[in-house]
Design a protein around this motif. Structure first.
Motif, PDB file in Angstrom:
ATOM      1  N   ARG A 184       0.833  -1.215   0.000  1.00  0.00           N
ATOM      2  CA  ARG A 184       0.000   0.000   0.000  1.00  0.00           C
ATOM      3  C   ARG A 184       0.863   1.258   0.000  1.00  0.00           C
ATOM      4  O   ARG A 184       0.606   2.219  -0.747  1.00  0.00           O
ATOM      5  N   ALA A 185       1.914   1.249   0.832  1.00  0.00           N
ATOM      6  CA  ALA A 185       2.790   2.418   0.913  1.00  0.00           C
ATOM      7  C   ALA A 185       3.471   2.700  -0.409  1.00  0.00           C
ATOM      8  O   ALA A 185       3.596   3.865  -0.830  1.00  0.00           O
ATOM      9  N   ARG A 186       3.898   1.654  -1.113  1.00  0.00           N
ATOM     10  CA  ARG A 186       4.561   1.847  -2.396  1.00  0.00           C
ATOM     11  C   ARG A 186       3.588   2.338  -3.466  1.00  0.00           C
ATOM     12  O   ARG A 186       3.928   3.208  -4.276  1.00  0.00           O
ATOM     13  N   VAL A 187       2.364   1.821  -3.486  1.00  0.00           N
ATOM     14  CA  VAL A 187       1.368   2.287  -4.450  1.00  0.00           C
ATOM     15  C   VAL A 187       1.060   3.761  -4.220  1.00  0.00           C
ATOM     16  O   VAL A 187       0.996   4.557  -5.171  1.00  0.00           O
ATOM     17  N   LEU A 188       0.888   4.161  -2.971  1.00  0.00           N
ATOM     18  CA  LEU A 188       0.617   5.571  -2.681  1.00  0.00           C
ATOM     19  C   LEU A 188       1.817   6.453  -3.033  1.00  0.00           C
ATOM     20  O   LEU A 188       1.641   7.599  -3.456  1.00  0.00           O
ATOM     21  N   GLU A 189       3.015   5.906  -2.900  1.00  0.00           N
ATOM     22  CA  GLU A 189       4.212   6.652  -3.289  1.00  0.00           C
ATOM     23  C   GLU A 189       4.245   6.891  -4.792  1.00  0.00           C
ATOM     24  O   GLU A 189       4.688   7.948  -5.261  1.00  0.00           O
ATOM     25  N   LEU A 190       3.742   5.917  -5.555  1.00  0.00           N
ATOM     26  CA  LEU A 190       3.753   6.021  -7.010  1.00  0.00           C
ATOM     27  C   LEU A 190       2.549   6.788  -7.557  1.00  0.00           C
ATOM     28  O   LEU A 190       2.561   7.204  -8.716  1.00  0.00           O
ATOM     29  N   ALA A 191       1.519   6.957  -6.755  1.00  0.00           N
ATOM     30  CA  ALA A 191       0.306   7.646  -7.212  1.00  0.00           C
ATOM     31  C   ALA A 191       0.630   9.110  -7.524  1.00  0.00           C
ATOM     32  O   ALA A 191       1.170   9.825  -6.686  1.00  0.00           O
ATOM     33  N   ASN A 192       0.303   9.538  -8.737  1.00  0.00           N
ATOM     34  CA  ASN A 192       0.616  10.922  -9.138  1.00  0.00           C
ATOM     35  C   ASN A 192      -0.635  11.763  -9.357  1.00  0.00           C
ATOM     36  O   ASN A 192      -0.597  12.801 -10.005  1.00  0.00           O
ATOM     37  N   ASP A 193      -1.749  11.281  -8.783  1.00  0.00           N
ATOM     38  CA  ASP A 193      -3.022  11.988  -8.925  1.00  0.00           C
ATOM     39  C   ASP A 193      -3.715  11.979  -7.570  1.00  0.00           C
ATOM     40  O   ASP A 193      -3.900  10.921  -6.961  1.00  0.00           O
ATOM     41  N   ALA A 194      -4.119  13.140  -7.091  1.00  0.00           N
ATOM     42  CA  ALA A 194      -4.692  13.254  -5.744  1.00  0.00           C
ATOM     43  C   ALA A 194      -5.991  12.477  -5.610  1.00  0.00           C
ATOM     44  O   ALA A 194      -6.248  11.842  -4.580  1.00  0.00           O
ATOM     45  N   SER A 195      -6.831  12.520  -6.656  1.00  0.00           N
ATOM     46  CA  SER A 195      -8.100  11.797  -6.605  1.00  0.00           C
ATOM     47  C   SER A 195      -7.867  10.295  -6.534  1.00  0.00           C
ATOM     48  O   SER A 195      -8.518   9.588  -5.759  1.00  0.00           O
ATOM     49  N   PHE A 196      -6.930   9.814  -7.339  1.00  0.00           N
ATOM     50  CA  PHE A 196      -6.605   8.380  -7.321  1.00  0.00           C
ATOM     51  C   PHE A 196      -6.035   7.986  -5.967  1.00  0.00           C
ATOM     52  O   PHE A 196      -6.425   6.963  -5.385  1.00  0.00           O
TER      53      PHE A 196
END
Length: 357
Positions: free
Chosen positions: A163-175
């Protein structure tokens, strides 16, 4: 083509003889599985085809169970279809938009961050967490129904780490907000020795198996099966595995390095003096610590561990276990002695102390 409720990343023989087997032979299974090869290795096409064969694939169970030698064969029919991230990404995203569970057991190499991980578009060279991020982004764009992600990689708190890595890679606030609120990342611990492949698909495994799943709000249990345990905390299970099974291996190596006399664990266990010494170590120096911690299941786990070590069908090389022995001594025996001290056991474990040196 229809969807399946479970989308699995990884074609390993471990999953073939673990989660996929449980889904085939258990009760109230969520449904069938779409298996995805995330490496893109074209050389494994025969395995992909065989996993989804109409009559399934074979898993042979061989070992010691409740003190008795067992050999049995089962057909696994839970796999509905197979795909590859190298050639079928659009179809994978379509199924991923509707699946209820995304399951993974990827290699250590697949978890290593790659230069392409931050790319805006999917790239086959991405690590598994980056591929998952793109899959979840596609789901978010198609309505963003809640979904459960169940990694089974051997990493402590594997769901939290992913989860932490996915959130680190997320480049969109809504996503990112959707991931935080509607994607459940489940922590789990898996355990089964899967000793050999059956070509083109299938595996040979020991009788013992565990899929311990940490309970959390809204948890979807994939199947009811004796090996699937929903628990409030993985900590006690992690301690049993590390300080009973792993500790036992490391103590045996500390003795074997000076005494020799065998190539495999099963050969040592077939020698009455070695088995008696290990049983005595567990009874006198290991189980009292678990008792002081209030763990009432440790004694049963010791019995299972002795059966696993004695498996006459498993060629578990002592030389393999001996790799990185100094580090294992500290992590398995040194840390156990430290835990024992906190429970008032200092000075009551002479053989473990001697092994630590």
């Amino acid at each position: 083509m229809s969807t399946t409720p479970i989308l699995q990343f990884g074609t390993s023989r471990f999953l073939q003889a673990h989660a996929d087997l449980f889904l085939s032979e258990g009760e109230d299974a969520l449904g069938r599985v779409t298996v995805v090869q995330s490496s893109g290795d074209a050389g494994r096409a025969a395995r992909l085809a065989a996993l989804a064969a109409p009559d399934g694939y074979e898993v042979r169970i061989e070992g010691i169970e409740h003190g008795q030698r067992v050999q049995r064969s089962q057909r696994v029919t839970s796999v509905a279809r197979t795909l590859s991230t190298a050639t079928d990404w659009d179809e994978i995203c379509r199924i991923g938009a509707e699946a209820q569970i995304i399951l993974s057991n990827t290699s250590e190499k697949g978890l290593v961050p790659m230069p392409s991980d931050g790319a805006d578009r999917f790239d086959q060279s991405m690590s598994w967490p980056a591929k998952l991020t793109h899959l979840l982004q596609a789901r978010h764009r198609q309505g963003g129904a809640p979904v459960q992600v169940m990694p089974t990689e051997l990493i402590a708190q594997n769901g939290n780490a992913l989860r932490a890595r996915v959130l680190e890679l997320a480049n969109d606030a809504s996503f990112a907000a959707w991931v935080a609120s509607d994607v459940t990342f489940v922590n789990s611990l898996v355990d089964r020795i899967v000793s050999a492949p059956i070509e083109p698909a299938g595996a040979v495994a020991e009788p013992y198996a565990l899929w311990a799943i940490q309970d959390c709000p809204g948890l979807i249990t994939p199947v009811r099966h004796p090996a699937v345990k929903v628990v409030p905390d993985l900590g006690p299970i992690e301690r049993r595995k590390l300080y009973i099974l792993n500790l036992g291996h490391t103590w045996m190596i500390s003795q074997w390095l000076t005494k020799g006399g065998a190539d495999y664990v099963r050969e040592l266990m077939a020698m009455p003096s070695w088995r008696a010494a290990l049983e005595s170590l567990y009874a006198d120096e290991v189980l009292p610590v678990f008792a002081a911690a209030g763990d009432t299941l440790a004694a049963g786990y010791v019995t299972q561990t002795l059966d696993r070590f004695a498996n006459p069908f498993l060629d578990h090389r002592l030389s393999d276990i001996a790799q990185n022995h100094a580090e294992k001594l500290q992590r398995r025996i040194g840390a156990f002695l430290d835990w024992g001290k906190t429970l008032g056991m200092q000075g009551r474990q002479p053989r473990l102390t001697a092994a630590l040196g």
